[in-house]
Design an enzyme around this catalytic site. Structure first.
Site, PDB file in Angstrom:
ATOM      1  N   ASP A 196       0.876  -1.172   0.000  1.00 20.95           N
ATOM      2  CA  ASP A 196       0.000   0.000   0.000  1.00 20.95           C
ATOM      3  C   ASP A 196       0.913   1.222   0.000  1.00 20.95           C
ATOM      4  O   ASP A 196       2.120   1.105   0.204  1.00 20.95           O
ATOM      5  CB  ASP A 196      -0.902  -0.005   1.251  1.00 20.95           C
ATOM      6  CG  ASP A 196      -1.857   1.193   1.282  1.00 20.95           C
ATOM      7  OD1 ASP A 196      -2.335   1.598   0.209  1.00 20.95           O
ATOM      8  OD2 ASP A 196      -2.087   1.748   2.376  1.00 20.95           O
ATOM      9  N   SER A 197       0.314   2.394  -0.174  1.00 16.71           N
ATOM     10  CA  SER A 197       1.113   3.618  -0.117  1.00 16.71           C
ATOM     11  C   SER A 197       1.637   3.857   1.304  1.00 16.71           C
ATOM     12  O   SER A 197       2.546   4.649   1.488  1.00 16.71           O
ATOM     13  CB  SER A 197       0.253   4.809  -0.542  1.00 16.71           C
ATOM     14  OG  SER A 197      -0.814   4.960   0.374  1.00 16.71           O
ATOM     15  N   CYS A 216      -4.659  -1.549  -1.706  1.00 23.10           N
ATOM     16  CA  CYS A 216      -4.820  -0.130  -1.970  1.00 23.10           C
ATOM     17  C   CYS A 216      -5.842   0.005  -3.098  1.00 23.10           C
ATOM     18  O   CYS A 216      -5.606  -0.476  -4.216  1.00 23.10           O
ATOM     19  CB  CYS A 216      -3.454   0.417  -2.391  1.00 23.10           C
ATOM     20  SG  CYS A 216      -3.471   2.127  -2.939  1.00 23.10           S
ATOM     21  N   GLU A 234      -2.693   8.704   8.029  1.00 21.29           N
ATOM     22  CA  GLU A 234      -1.293   8.250   8.092  1.00 21.29           C
ATOM     23  C   GLU A 234      -0.577   8.984   9.249  1.00 21.29           C
ATOM     24  O   GLU A 234       0.176   8.395   9.994  1.00 21.29           O
ATOM     25  CB  GLU A 234      -0.642   8.571   6.737  1.00 21.29           C
ATOM     26  CG  GLU A 234       0.745   8.042   6.509  1.00 21.29           C
ATOM     27  CD  GLU A 234       0.799   6.610   5.952  1.00 21.29           C
ATOM     28  OE1 GLU A 234      -0.176   6.140   5.354  1.00 21.29           O
ATOM     29  OE2 GLU A 234       1.840   5.975   6.159  1.00 21.29           O
ATOM     30  N   CYS A 283     -11.061   3.196   0.577  1.00 22.20           N
ATOM     31  CA  CYS A 283      -9.608   3.398   0.677  1.00 22.20           C
ATOM     32  C   CYS A 283      -9.199   2.670   1.943  1.00 22.20           C
ATOM     33  O   CYS A 283      -9.860   2.811   2.977  1.00 22.20           O
ATOM     34  CB  CYS A 283      -9.281   4.884   0.776  1.00 22.20           C
ATOM     35  SG  CYS A 283      -7.597   5.247   1.357  1.00 22.20           S
ATOM     36  N   HIS A 297      -6.899   3.091   4.023  1.00 18.84           N
ATOM     37  CA  HIS A 297      -6.592   3.955   5.181  1.00 18.84           C
ATOM     38  C   HIS A 297      -7.857   4.259   5.984  1.00 18.84           C
ATOM     39  O   HIS A 297      -7.826   4.332   7.208  1.00 18.84           O
ATOM     40  CB  HIS A 297      -5.992   5.286   4.710  1.00 18.84           C
ATOM     41  CG  HIS A 297      -4.533   5.233   4.380  1.00 18.84           C
ATOM     42  ND1 HIS A 297      -4.047   4.607   3.274  1.00 18.84           N
ATOM     43  CD2 HIS A 297      -3.457   5.722   5.034  1.00 18.84           C
ATOM     44  CE1 HIS A 297      -2.731   4.736   3.237  1.00 18.84           C
ATOM     45  NE2 HIS A 297      -2.348   5.399   4.301  1.00 18.84           N
TER      46      HIS A 297
HETATM   47  N1  DGL Z   1      -4.742   3.240   0.987  1.00 20.79           N
HETATM   48  C1  DGL Z   1      -4.908   3.653  -0.341  1.00 20.79           C
HETATM   49  C2  DGL Z   1      -6.221   3.297  -0.968  1.00 20.79           C
HETATM   50  O1  DGL Z   1      -6.794   2.288  -0.585  1.00 20.79           O
HETATM   51  C3  DGL Z   1      -4.193   4.873  -0.842  1.00 20.79           C
HETATM   52  C4  DGL Z   1      -4.334   6.148  -0.104  1.00 20.79           C
HETATM   53  C5  DGL Z   1      -3.393   7.191  -0.649  1.00 20.79           C
HETATM   54  O2  DGL Z   1      -2.184   6.936  -0.644  1.00 20.79           O
HETATM   55  O3  DGL Z   1      -3.890   8.247  -1.074  1.00 20.79           O
HETATM   56  O4  DGL Z   1      -6.698   3.946  -1.865  1.00 20.79           O
END
Ligand code: DGL
Length: 237
Positions: free
Chosen positions: A10-11, A73, A150, A180, A182
């Site tokens: 993931d990011s 992600c 984050e 997302c 996150h």
């Molecule tokens: N966790 C990610 C997602 O599911 C990416 C969030 C990001 O880096 O903007 O989209």
């Protein structure tokens, strides 16, 4: 049987919510979790940038000998999954906003879908939304929410504050789709804010359980489940 690890990327920290789900479904597997924190957030980047970053993550995991990759992600999945699958020689499991289960439970009731700006612009996502065109669904792209989570993941008051800001004027909705990974960390704060969740309260949906089930199905089908007696380990990159 295959005792090689499964790679997850993931990011940043968002995919840890997916890792947890995968570990509960597949407790004997080893996992390598790659958080591309240096390049987070992905959600405000161009599709070309996201594809290049997702490819680099996949290559790093492949160099560690993974037998499958989970793109934990939604942003990377919507932008890059199809292109990555053309070149990868291991299966790639992606994350998609859980519109289908939300449709089954909340079809005629007002439902919100939160996702990154990049996800909301992708053809894959737009087509998915179109499939459920008769649903009472509003898309709420979030420009800064992943970065905020984050940064504030361990700070309950900050998580509470952002939850209130987002949902203050939306207390009438019946369903919330967290598109997302996150945002999944907001779940307890959303539940607290709305007071009642599940039956008779607001329903919260995410794609994590579906992705973990899919990973299990893919490994089972290719006879690639790990065979060990102890619980699998996790390595973080
Ligand atoms: N966790 C990610 C997602 O599911 C990416 C969030 C990001 O880096 O903007 O989209």
């Amino acid at each position: 049987m295959n005792n090689s690890p499964v790679g997850i990327f993931d990011s940043g920290i968002g995919g840890i919510s997916v890792l947890n789900e995968c570990r509960s479904v597949l407790p004997r597997e080893n996992f390598i979790y790659l958080a591309d924190s240096e390049n987070a957030p992905y959600g405000n980047r161009s599709a070309d940038e996201i594809l290049a970053l997702a490819r680099a993550c996949a290559n790093t995991l492949l160099s560690r000998g993974v037998k499958a990759i989970v793109a934990a992600c939604n942003t990377a999945t919507s932008v890059a999954a199809a292109a990555l699958r053309q070149t990868l020689d291991v299966p790639l499991i992606g994350l998609e906003p859980a519109i289908k289960p939300a449709y089954e439970h909340c079809k005629d009731k007002e439902t919100l879908l939160l996702c990154t700006a990049a996800t909301s612009k992708q053809e894959k996502f737009i087509n998915l939304v179109k499939e459920y065109g008769d649903m009472n669904l509003s898309i709420l792209p979030q420009k800064h929410l992943a970065a905020y989570i984050e940064k504030n993941i361990g700070d309950g008051n900050a998580m509470r504050k952002i939850t209130e800001e987002i949902f203050r004027d939306k207390t009438h909705v019946s369903g919330i789709i967290l598109g997302c990974t996150h945002y999944v960390f907001l779940k307890p704060f959303i539940a607290e804010f709305f007071g009642k969740c599940g039956n008779g309260g607001v329903m919260i949906f995410d794609g994590n359980a579906g992705a973990a089930r899919r990973l299990k199905a893919v490994l089972t089908k290719s006879d690639a489940l790990a065979e060990r007696t102890e619980r699998g380990a996790v390595e973080f990159i």
